[in-house]
Design a protein around this motif. Sequence first.
Motif, mmCIF file in Angstrom:
data_model
loop_
_atom_site.group_PDB
_atom_site.id
_atom_site.type_symbol
_atom_site.label_atom_id
_atom_site.label_comp_id
_atom_site.label_asym_id
_atom_site.label_seq_id
_atom_site.Cartn_x
_atom_site.Cartn_y
_atom_site.Cartn_z
ATOM 1 N N TYR A 70 0.807 -1.222 0.000
ATOM 2 C CA TYR A 70 0.000 0.000 0.000
ATOM 3 C C TYR A 70 0.839 1.271 0.000
ATOM 4 N N PRO A 71 2.032 1.321 0.648
ATOM 5 C CA PRO A 71 2.783 2.578 0.653
ATOM 6 C C PRO A 71 3.331 2.967 -0.721
ATOM 7 N N VAL B 185 -3.029 7.808 2.760
ATOM 8 C CA VAL B 185 -2.760 6.862 1.683
ATOM 9 C C VAL B 185 -3.507 5.545 1.918
ATOM 10 N N ALA B 186 -3.582 5.108 3.181
ATOM 11 C CA ALA B 186 -4.322 3.879 3.476
ATOM 12 C C ALA B 186 -5.776 3.999 3.037
ATOM 13 N N TYR C 221 1.862 -5.269 2.358
ATOM 14 C CA TYR C 221 3.067 -4.797 3.028
ATOM 15 C C TYR C 221 2.855 -3.352 3.454
ATOM 16 N N CYS C 222 3.192 -3.048 4.708
ATOM 17 C CA CYS C 222 3.231 -1.667 5.167
ATOM 18 C C CYS C 222 4.680 -1.188 5.025
ATOM 19 N N SER D 231 -1.224 -8.234 -7.465
ATOM 20 C CA SER D 231 -1.027 -7.039 -8.297
ATOM 21 C C SER D 231 0.370 -6.455 -8.115
ATOM 22 N N ASP D 232 0.934 -6.604 -6.909
ATOM 23 C CA ASP D 232 2.245 -6.062 -6.558
ATOM 24 C C ASP D 232 2.375 -4.580 -6.881
ATOM 25 N N ILE D 233 1.370 -3.809 -6.551
ATOM 26 C CA ILE D 233 1.540 -2.358 -6.571
ATOM 27 C C ILE D 233 2.653 -1.992 -5.597
#
Length: 442
Positions: A84-85, A121-122, A140-141, A327-329
Motif C-alpha cells: 500500500y505505501p 494513503v491507506a 506490506y506496510c 497485483s504487486d503495486i
Amino acid sequence: MTQSSIPRRAIRGPFLTFHADPFTTDPMDALHHEPDGLILTENGLIIAAGSWDSLRDTIPAGTAVDHYPDMLISAGMIDTHVHYPQLPVIASYGEQLLEWLENYVFPAEARYADITYARAVARQFLTELLRVGTTTAAVYCTVHPQSVDAFFEESERLNTCMIAGKVLMDRNAPENLRDTAQSGYDQSAELIARWHNRGRQLYAVTPRFAPTSTPEQLDLAGALLATKPDLFMQTHLLENRSEIAWVRELFPDRTSYLDVYDKAGLLRPRAILAHAVHAEEADFQRCHHTGCSIAHCPGSNQFLGSGSFPLFKALNPERRVHVGIGSDIGAGPSLSLLQVLSDAYKVAQGLQTKLHPAQGLWLATAGGAQSLGLEDRIGSIRPGLYADLCVFDPAATPLGRIRAQTAETLADRLFALTMLGDDRSIAATYVAGELLHKRSTV
C-alpha cells in the motif's frame, strides 16, 4: 459497524462460484453458474445462495433486493501480494528491481513515519481496492509501526478482511528505513497483540526480502512466527537474477535462496512467497512439503523485466504448490486483478501453456482463499462464508459491449472480461454484506 448490526440483504442476479478446482477437472465443470440467482445475507454472512425461484419466498419481509440482471456476481477478489505505501509511485519509469527500490520505493516509504500521511494513503488505497473488486489482500506496510496502525484502522472501519504487517529491514536500506533485529521483533509483537484477529484483521510477519535482513533478524522473525499458529508470513523470493546473485553473496552458507527462509523457520502454511519467477524443481518440492504458497505477480514481473513465472510447473499435481494472484503495486501497473489476469494469460501463452478464464477467476477467488488458508471464510459464494462480493459488468466499456454481443458461451464471456476488463468493469463491491462501492454512472 459490528457484525450484529449489519442489515439483512438480498442480492439477485447471475452468479458464479466454484465447487471444484479447475486445474484438476474441466474448468467449466468446476464452475457453478446460477443464471438467475439470489444471495441472502445476514450479520455479514451468506445464509443462502441458489436460484431466484427456489429462494424468492424466503426473503424476509422488508429486505431490500439489489438486482443485477445483466451482470455476473462473484466472490470478492483476493490480492495475495501488494504494497500500500507504494501507491503514490505506481508507474514509475524504467528500472529493474534493485534500482527501482533505491530510486523510487525507499524515498516514498520514508514518508510513512508521519501517521497522518499514512492514514491518507491507506484510505486512498483501500478505496481503490474496493473500486476494482478486491475485498481481501496481503499487504506490506513500511518499517514504521504507525504505517500498520494506519492501515488496520481504515480496514477495521470498512470491516474488510486484510492481512498486513510491518516490514522488517535491518540492513541494506537507507538509515531512516532500518530497524534492528530486536526492535523489529518487539514492534511486530506489539502490533500482533493489538491487531491480529481483531475483527477481520490478520497479521503477517513481514521480512521484506533476504538482502534487507540479517540472519539474526530472519531467525527472530521465525521465532515470532512460531508464537501463534495462525499468523501469516510474507516476503519475496527469486524475483530478479541480480537479487538472486546478491543473496548468494550475503548467505554463502545456505544452499539456495529458499533455504535462507527455510533455515529461519519461515516456511509453513500461511507463508506467502511473492514472485518465485526463477524457482527450480527443488524449490517447488520444498514449497509443497512445507505448505507455503506463491503469489504470482505477472504484471509486476513484466514491468520490471524480472521474467515469467511457470505457473503450470508450480501446479504440477504430483507436488502441487498453492498459488494466488498478486497485483504487486507499485511495481505492478494496476490494482485491477482483471488486468493482472490478462497479464497472467499472456505470460502463460509465452510459456506454451494456456490459462483458461475459469482457472484465472479461481486464482483470484477460491484459489486465492485456499492459498491463504482462508477458504472457510472467503473466496466462494456459499452459506457460512462472509458476504464479500463483486459484481462484474462485462459490457461496461465500449469494447466490452461490442465483444459481449459475440460471446456465445459463458467461457467466452469470462475470457473477454479478463482480457478487456478494468476498474470500470466492477459495478459494485460488497464487504460483509455492505455495499461499499457502486460504480458512478456519471
